[in-house]
Write a protein that holds these residues in place. Structure first.
Motif, PDB file in Angstrom:
ATOM      1  N   CYS A   1       0.844  -1.197   0.000  1.00 34.76           N
ATOM      2  CA  CYS A   1       0.000   0.000   0.000  1.00 34.76           C
ATOM      3  C   CYS A   1       0.880   1.248   0.000  1.00 34.76           C
ATOM      4  CB  CYS A   1      -0.902  -0.012   1.235  1.00 34.76           C
ATOM      5  SG  CYS A   1      -1.965   1.428   1.414  1.00 34.76           S
ATOM      6  N   HIS A   2       0.656   2.152  -0.952  1.00 32.23           N
ATOM      7  CA  HIS A   2       1.518   3.314  -1.114  1.00 32.23           C
ATOM      8  C   HIS A   2       1.326   4.383  -0.041  1.00 32.23           C
ATOM      9  CE1 HIS A   2       2.701   2.799  -5.640  1.00 32.23           C
ATOM     10  NE2 HIS A   2       2.792   1.676  -4.963  1.00 32.23           N
ATOM     11  N   ASN A   3       0.134   4.483   0.526  1.00 30.07           N
ATOM     12  CA  ASN A   3      -0.123   5.513   1.524  1.00 30.07           C
ATOM     13  C   ASN A   3       0.307   5.003   2.897  1.00 30.07           C
ATOM     14  OD1 ASN A   3      -1.071   7.474   3.234  1.00 30.07           O
ATOM     15  ND2 ASN A   3      -3.195   7.384   2.566  1.00 30.07           N
ATOM     16  N   ASP A   4       1.438   5.491   3.382  1.00 31.01           N
ATOM     17  CA  ASP A   4       1.930   5.052   4.692  1.00 31.01           C
ATOM     18  C   ASP A   4       1.962   6.203   5.692  1.00 31.01           C
ATOM     19  OD1 ASP A   4       4.038   6.494   3.678  1.00 31.01           O
ATOM     20  OD2 ASP A   4       5.441   4.820   3.603  1.00 31.01           O
ATOM     21  N   SER A   5       1.019   7.138   5.566  1.00 32.54           N
ATOM     22  CA  SER A   5       1.013   8.326   6.429  1.00 32.54           C
ATOM     23  C   SER A   5       0.235   8.141   7.720  1.00 32.54           C
ATOM     24  CB  SER A   5       0.415   9.511   5.658  1.00 32.54           C
ATOM     25  OG  SER A   5      -0.944   9.268   5.323  1.00 32.54           O
ATOM     26  N   MET A   6      -0.461   7.016   7.877  1.00 36.90           N
ATOM     27  CA  MET A   6      -1.311   6.832   9.053  1.00 36.90           C
ATOM     28  C   MET A   6      -0.748   5.759   9.977  1.00 36.90           C
ATOM     29  SD  MET A   6      -5.138   7.574   7.507  1.00 36.90           S
ATOM     30  CE  MET A   6      -4.961   7.133   5.778  1.00 36.90           C
ATOM     31  N   LEU A   7      -1.275   4.538   9.987  1.00 42.60           N
ATOM     32  CA  LEU A   7      -0.746   3.510  10.880  1.00 42.60           C
ATOM     33  C   LEU A   7       0.761   3.292  10.727  1.00 42.60           C
ATOM     34  CD1 LEU A   7      -3.570   0.782  10.816  1.00 42.60           C
ATOM     35  CD2 LEU A   7      -2.931   2.219  12.759  1.00 42.60           C
ATOM     36  N   PRO A   8       1.300   3.172   9.501  1.00 41.47           N
ATOM     37  CA  PRO A   8       2.743   2.930   9.383  1.00 41.47           C
ATOM     38  C   PRO A   8       3.603   4.030   9.992  1.00 41.47           C
ATOM     39  CG  PRO A   8       1.638   2.451   7.312  1.00 41.47           C
ATOM     40  CD  PRO A   8       0.635   3.128   8.193  1.00 41.47           C
ATOM     41  N   ALA A   9       3.101   5.266   9.987  1.00 39.81           N
ATOM     42  CA  ALA A   9       3.887   6.389  10.497  1.00 39.81           C
ATOM     43  C   ALA A   9       4.103   6.310  12.000  1.00 39.81           C
ATOM     44  CB  ALA A   9       3.203   7.713  10.141  1.00 39.81           C
ATOM     45  N   GLY A  10       3.341   5.489  12.705  1.00 37.69           N
ATOM     46  CA  GLY A  10       3.515   5.341  14.143  1.00 37.69           C
ATOM     47  C   GLY A  10       4.308   4.121  14.545  1.00 37.69           C
ATOM     48  N   LEU A  11       4.819   3.372  13.576  1.00 43.01           N
ATOM     49  CA  LEU A  11       5.557   2.141  13.860  1.00 43.01           C
ATOM     50  C   LEU A  11       7.053   2.402  13.974  1.00 43.01           C
ATOM     51  CD1 LEU A  11       3.746  -0.263  11.362  1.00 43.01           C
ATOM     52  CD2 LEU A  11       3.083   0.346  13.709  1.00 43.01           C
ATOM     53  N   GLY A  12       7.729   1.510  14.667  1.00 51.92           N
ATOM     54  CA  GLY A  12       9.173   1.622  14.817  1.00 51.92           C
ATOM     55  C   GLY A  12       9.922   0.980  13.662  1.00 51.92           C
ATOM     56  N   LYS A  13      11.239   1.189  13.659  1.00 48.12           N
ATOM     57  CA  LYS A  13      12.105   0.643  12.629  1.00 48.12           C
ATOM     58  C   LYS A  13      12.040  -0.880  12.649  1.00 48.12           C
ATOM     59  CE  LYS A  13      16.911   0.689  11.041  1.00 48.12           C
ATOM     60  NZ  LYS A  13      18.278   1.219  11.301  1.00 48.12           N
ATOM     61  N   GLY A  14      11.902  -1.465  11.474  1.00 47.56           N
ATOM     62  CA  GLY A  14      11.868  -2.917  11.356  1.00 47.56           C
ATOM     63  C   GLY A  14      10.489  -3.527  11.435  1.00 47.56           C
TER      64      GLY A  14
ATOM     65  N   ALA B   1      -6.450  14.835  11.551  1.00 48.95           N
ATOM     66  CA  ALA B   1      -6.902  13.453  11.718  1.00 48.95           C
ATOM     67  C   ALA B   1      -5.772  12.476  11.412  1.00 48.95           C
ATOM     68  CB  ALA B   1      -8.098  13.182  10.811  1.00 48.95           C
ATOM     69  N   THR B   2      -4.925  12.818  10.452  1.00 48.51           N
ATOM     70  CA  THR B   2      -3.760  11.986  10.148  1.00 48.51           C
ATOM     71  C   THR B   2      -2.828  11.926  11.345  1.00 48.51           C
ATOM     72  OG1 THR B   2      -3.914  12.620   7.815  1.00 48.51           O
ATOM     73  CG2 THR B   2      -1.841  11.646   8.551  1.00 48.51           C
ATOM     74  N   ASP B   3      -2.591  13.076  11.983  1.00 48.47           N
ATOM     75  CA  ASP B   3      -1.729  13.124  13.165  1.00 48.47           C
ATOM     76  C   ASP B   3      -2.315  12.290  14.299  1.00 48.47           C
ATOM     77  OD1 ASP B   3      -0.034  14.900  11.840  1.00 48.47           O
ATOM     78  OD2 ASP B   3      -1.117  16.658  12.571  1.00 48.47           O
ATOM     79  N   PHE B   4      -3.620  12.355  14.467  1.00 46.53           N
ATOM     80  CA  PHE B   4      -4.282  11.574  15.517  1.00 46.53           C
ATOM     81  C   PHE B   4      -4.065  10.080  15.300  1.00 46.53           C
ATOM     82  CE2 PHE B   4      -8.001   9.151  16.919  1.00 46.53           C
ATOM     83  CZ  PHE B   4      -7.999   9.433  18.274  1.00 46.53           C
ATOM     84  N   ILE B   5      -4.292   9.611  14.077  1.00 46.07           N
ATOM     85  CA  ILE B   5      -4.106   8.190  13.784  1.00 46.07           C
ATOM     86  C   ILE B   5      -2.657   7.776  14.004  1.00 46.07           C
ATOM     87  CG2 ILE B   5      -4.181   6.450  11.951  1.00 46.07           C
ATOM     88  CD1 ILE B   5      -6.613   7.933  10.813  1.00 46.07           C
TER      89      ILE B   5
END
Length: 354
Positions: free
Chosen positions: A274-287, A330-334
Motif C-alpha cells: 500500500c503506497h499511503n503510509d502516512s497513518m498507521l505505518p507512520a507510528g511504527l518503529g524501525k523494522g 486526523a492523520t496526526d491523531f491516527i
C-alpha cells in the motif's frame, strides 16, 4: 498451522528494515525519486507473484487448520472473536491514554479496535460504530476475489476489459487509459489495493457479480457494518464498515478461515505494498512490517491491517476517524494512536510520546 503471510525475500526484509516514509495522498505532487522507489517495489512484487513465491515457508503463529470453505453460523459468540480467537482482557491502561488523546482532538470522532493475535487482548473504543468506508471497502472486496480464485471460478491471469460504465475519477491511474484497455485480474486487484485505484475496484466488483452478491458474502462472514451501496467513487460515503469489522476480517484471514493459506499469503503481500503510509505505518518503529489498506474522504480517514514488530509480535489494527472537511489533524491523531499501540506491543512498558 503456521501463519504464513509474510511473503518476501531476504532483499525485501532489508528494504523493509528502513524507517517508513509517508506516501503522498492522491492528487498531490509526486517526488520523482520516491516514485522511482515505489516503481521498483511494485515491479519486484509483480516478479514475486509471477514466480509463485507464496509457496515459500515463512515464520508464523499456530492457528486453526486451514478450512477455506468454512462458514461460521455465529462468528461473534460470547467467548471468541470472529469464531477463531478467544478474547483476552481489554487493555485498560491504553484505553485511558487513548481517551486522553481523544480529549485533545475533541473535534474528531474516532472508532478503533486493536487485537493481540497471541493473547487475544484488545482495545475497543467505538470499534463497532459504522463509518463511511472510503477505500477500506477494497479490503473485503479483495478477500471475496480470492475466495473465487480458491473455488476455481476466477483465474488471476484472466483478462478484464475496462468498460466505460466502470471508469470513474478519484484515486488511481486506470481512468487515464482508453476505454477497452485490458488488464489481468491480478494487475487490476493489485492497483485497487496499492494505489487505491477506483476504476480497478469497479472492475473487480463487476467481475464478482455486483454489489448484492458481495454484500451477501460480507454478511456470511459476520461483518455487521460492511455494506457496498454504490460503485466508486463513493464521494458521499454511502458505503460503510467499522474498525471492528475490518479487524474481524483480518483475523479470519490470518486463521485461514475464508481463503486458502496460499491466497491469504497473496492478499497480505499485496496489502504490504500500500503506497499511503502516512497513518498507521507512520507510528511504527524501525523494522516493523505492516500489510494494510487506507481510506480517504474529505470527512473520513481510515486505516486497517496486520502488523508485526521486529520481535515477532503480531497484532491487528483498525481505526476510522470522522473529521472536519479535509482536516489533516486526523492523520496526526491516527499516527499517535498507532505509536501508542505499537509501543505497548513492542515493549514491556509503555513509553511516553515525544
Amino acid at each position: 498451522m503456521k501463519l504464513n503471510w509474510f511473503l518476501f525475500s531476504l532483499a525485501s526484509i532489508v528494504m523493509l528494515s528502513a524507517p517508513a516514509k509517508a506516501a503522498k495522498l492522491p492528487q498531490q505532487p509526486i517526488d520523482s525519486s520516491k516514485a522511482a522507489v515505489s516503481d521498483i517495489k511494485y515491479n519486484n512484487y509483480k516478479k514475486l507473484i509471477a514466480e509463485n513465491s507464496s509457496d515459500l515457508s515463512l515464520p508464523g503463529i499456530k492457528f486453526t487448520p486451514s478450512q477455506p470453505e468454512t462458514i461460521f453460523s455465529n462468528p461473534s459468540d460470547g467467548s471468541s472473536f470472529a469464531g477463531v480467537l478467544h478474547l483476552g482482557r481489554e487493555i485498560s491502561p491504553l484505553h485511558t491514554r487513548i481517551q486522553n488523546l481523544m480529549n485533545r482532538y475533541s473535534y474528531l470522532e474516532p472508532g478503533m479496535f486493536f487485537l493481540d493475535l497471541e493473547t487475544g487482548d484488545y482495545l475497543d473504543i467505538n470499534g463497532g460504530k459504522a463509518f463511511s468506508a472510503a477505500s477500506t471497502i477494497k479490503f473485503p472486496i479483495l478477500v471475496a476475489l480470492f475466495q473465487e480464485v480458491d473455488a476455481g471460478r476466477i483465474d488471476l491471469q484472466e483478462t478484464l476489459v475496462m468498460r466505460r460504465d466502470l471508469v470513474t475519477d478519484g484515486s488511481g491511474e486506470m481512468q487515464d487509459k482508453p476505454v477497452g484497455s485490458k488488464f489481468s485480474v491480478l494487475e487490476t486487484a493489485t492497483k485497487m489495493m496499492t494505489i487505491s485505484d477506483n476504476t480497478a475496484t469497479n472492475m473487480i466488483i463487476d467481475r464478482l457479480g455486483g454489489k448484492a452478491k458481495l454484500n451477501q458474502s460480507f454478511q456470511t462472514w459476520g461483518l455487521k457494518n460492511t455494506v457496498i451501496r454504490n460503485l466508486l467513487v463513493d464521494g458521499n460515503g454511502t458505503n460503510t464498515t467499522s474498525a471492528k469489522d475490518l479487524v474481524q476480517l483480518a483475523a479470519l484471514i490470518a486463521n485461514n478461515k475464508l481463503i486458502s493459506d496460499r491466497s491469504h499469503s497473496q492478499v497480505f503481500e499485496i496489502m504490504r505494498h500500500c503506497h499511503n503510509d502516512s497513518m498507521l505505518p507512520a507510528g511504527l518503529g524501525k523494522g516493523a512490517v505492516i500489510a494494510h489498506k487506507t481510506g480517504t474522504l474529505r470527512f473520513v480517514l481510515a486505516d486497517a491491517g496486520i502488523i508485526q514488530t521486529p520481535s515477532g509480535k503480531r497484532y491487528l489494527a483498525g481505526i476510522m476517524v470522522k473529521r472536519p472537511n479535509h482536516d489533516s489533524r486526523a492523520t496526526d491523531f491516527i499516527r499517535q494512536v498507532s505509536q501508542i499501540m505499537y509501543s505497548h506491543f513492542d515493549h514491556p512498558q509503555i513509553t511516553t510520546l515525544p
